[in-house]
Design a protein around this motif. Structure first.
Motif, short mmCIF file in Angstrom:
data_model
loop_
_atom_site.label_atom_id
_atom_site.label_comp_id
_atom_site.label_asym_id
_atom_site.label_seq_id
_atom_site.Cartn_x
_atom_site.Cartn_y
_atom_site.Cartn_z
N GLY A 118 0.77 -1.25 0.08
CA GLY A 118 0.05 0.12 0.06
C GLY A 118 0.79 1.04 -0.14
N ILE A 119 2.09 1.01 0.15
CA ILE A 119 3.06 2.24 0.06
C ILE A 119 3.52 2.77 -1.44
CG2 ILE A 119 5.08 3.07 0.80
CD1 ILE A 119 5.03 1.32 3.43
N VAL A 120 3.37 3.94 -1.64
CA VAL A 120 3.59 4.38 -3.16
C VAL A 120 4.92 5.06 -2.90
CG1 VAL A 120 3.05 5.74 -5.34
CG2 VAL A 120 1.21 4.43 -3.98
N SER A 136 6.34 -0.60 -10.73
CA SER A 136 5.10 -1.35 -10.97
C SER A 136 4.23 -1.08 -12.08
CB SER A 136 4.41 -0.88 -9.47
OG SER A 136 4.96 -0.88 -8.42
N SER A 137 4.49 0.26 -12.78
CA SER A 137 4.04 0.62 -13.96
C SER A 137 4.69 1.54 -14.37
CB SER A 137 2.56 1.08 -13.92
OG SER A 137 2.41 2.15 -12.98
N GLY A 138 4.78 2.10 -15.97
CA GLY A 138 5.35 3.02 -16.56
C GLY A 138 6.55 2.69 -17.23
N GLU A 139 7.34 3.30 -17.80
CA GLU A 139 8.27 3.09 -18.73
C GLU A 139 9.52 3.80 -18.85
OE1 GLU A 139 7.27 3.91 -22.89
OE2 GLU A 139 5.82 2.66 -23.07
N ILE A 140 10.59 3.20 -18.97
CA ILE A 140 12.00 3.77 -18.79
C ILE A 140 12.42 3.59 -20.47
CG2 ILE A 140 14.39 3.91 -17.72
CD1 ILE A 140 13.12 2.15 -15.46
N THR A 143 15.66 18.77 -10.89
CA THR A 143 14.35 18.16 -10.24
C THR A 143 14.20 17.84 -8.83
OG1 THR A 143 14.27 17.10 -12.64
CG2 THR A 143 12.81 16.11 -10.83
N VAL A 144 13.01 18.27 -8.47
CA VAL A 144 12.81 18.27 -6.93
C VAL A 144 11.77 17.19 -6.83
CG1 VAL A 144 12.10 19.38 -4.74
CG2 VAL A 144 13.37 20.68 -6.55
N LEU A 145 12.12 16.30 -6.05
CA LEU A 145 11.13 15.17 -5.75
C LEU A 145 10.66 15.44 -4.23
CD1 LEU A 145 12.38 11.57 -7.02
CD2 LEU A 145 10.71 13.04 -7.94
N VAL A 146 9.27 15.06 -4.22
CA VAL A 146 8.50 15.19 -2.70
C VAL A 146 7.60 14.07 -2.76
CG1 VAL A 146 7.14 16.63 -1.17
CG2 VAL A 146 8.96 17.68 -2.51
N ASN A 147 7.72 13.35 -1.76
CA ASN A 147 6.64 12.29 -1.66
C ASN A 147 6.39 11.37 -2.88
OD1 ASN A 147 6.18 12.77 1.21
ND2 ASN A 147 4.65 14.34 0.44
N GLY A 148 7.48 11.17 -3.63
CA GLY A 148 7.64 10.22 -4.47
C GLY A 148 7.10 10.88 -5.94
N GLN A 149 6.96 11.94 -5.91
CA GLN A 149 6.53 12.84 -7.07
C GLN A 149 7.45 13.78 -7.71
OE1 GLN A 149 2.48 13.89 -5.64
NE2 GLN A 149 1.70 12.44 -7.15
N ILE A 150 7.19 14.37 -8.71
CA ILE A 150 8.14 15.48 -9.29
C ILE A 150 7.24 16.72 -8.78
CG2 ILE A 150 8.91 16.93 -11.27
CD1 ILE A 150 9.41 14.29 -12.63
#
Length: 253
Positions: free
Chosen positions: A16-18, A57-61, A217-224
């Motif tokens: 449940g942790i993102v 878990s999802s997305g592309e690189i 790029t600044v990340l906060v709580n796993g998001q840009i």
């Protein structure tokens, strides 16, 4: 122009942790790109996905436009991604010549020739010498890695990553834990990396970040949270409030 490294809506969930959420990041060819954020922001999780240590878990690189999302780590290295770690991952019983010889031999496809001493093959000797000079390791070339000063160990790890001939070099806090007297060598080595190698730097030291980066790029709580040139990031009131803080004269520290 196609970025050398790109993520599209990258996510990593642990139950449940993102840890990373909808991260779309673009690193230009030859960029000096810093990735910053508070502890727990998801920076190392993102780098682990980029290098194949963690499966998203999802997305592309994408590397040079090619989808590498499911490639294992060793195949990503061969495609042009190399990294360092927050905690050194070195061969404690090898000296720099032996370690670099092994890394170069592996790149050349001869690393399984274990019966030959690394660095003894004529085709790699000149490259070892050049790497020792570039990264300030010539004076400790014969010293067992475990006995090297910590700053030299960090330099050796960067040299080993660079020996892979990367198009993208990911540096995870290269100066972390290095005594102040030795930090200038780390900074000089990073500053002296070739202009055609894109560097993605994770760092908490804002002096290093704003000296080094042409994009942040600044990340906060796993998001840009914010992405842009250093001046714009430094002026952004959201960044000041959440991460950088603000000095009395209104400038980012």
């Amino acid at each position: 122009m196609i970025p050398v490294l790109e993520t599209r809506n990258l996510e990593k969930r642990f139950g449940g942790i993102v840890a990373s959420s909808q991260v779309s990041l673009s690193v230009a060819r030859g960029a000096r790109h810093a990735l910053i954020g508070p502890n727990g922001a998801g920076k190392t999780t993102l780098v682990n996905m980029l290098t194949g240590v963690l499966a998203p878990s999802s997305g592309e690189i994408r590397l040079d436009g090619e989808d590498i999302t499911r490639l294992p780590p060793h195949r990503r290295v061969r495609r042009g991604i190399a990294r360092t770690f927050q905690i050194n991952q070195l061969f404690a019983d090898l000296n720099p010549v032996e370690a670099l010889g092994l890394a170069i031999s592996e790149r050349l496809g001869t690393g399984t020739h274990w019966w030959r001493r690394p660095g003894s093959r004529p085709e790699v000797v000149a490259e070892i010498a050049a790497l020792l000079d570039r990264f300030g390791l010539a004076d400790v070339r014969g010293v067992r890695t475990a006995a090297l000063p910590y700053g030299k160990q960090r330099l050796l790890e960067i040299a080993l990553a660079f020996a892979c001939r990367p198009r993208v070099l990911l540096l995870d806090e290269p100066a972390a834990g290095v005594p102040e007297a030795e930090r200038h060598e780390i900074l000089a080595a990073v500053a002296g990396l070739p202009a055609d190698v894109a560097v993605l730097l994770i760092e908490h030291d804002m002096d290093i970040v704003f000296t080094f980066a042409d994009r942040i790029t600044v990340l906060v709580n796993g998001q840009i949270f914010v992405d842009g040139p250093p001046d714009a990031v430094a002026r952004d009131p959201r960044v000041k409030a959440v991460y950088l803080g603000e000095s009395r004269d209104g400038r980012a520290p």
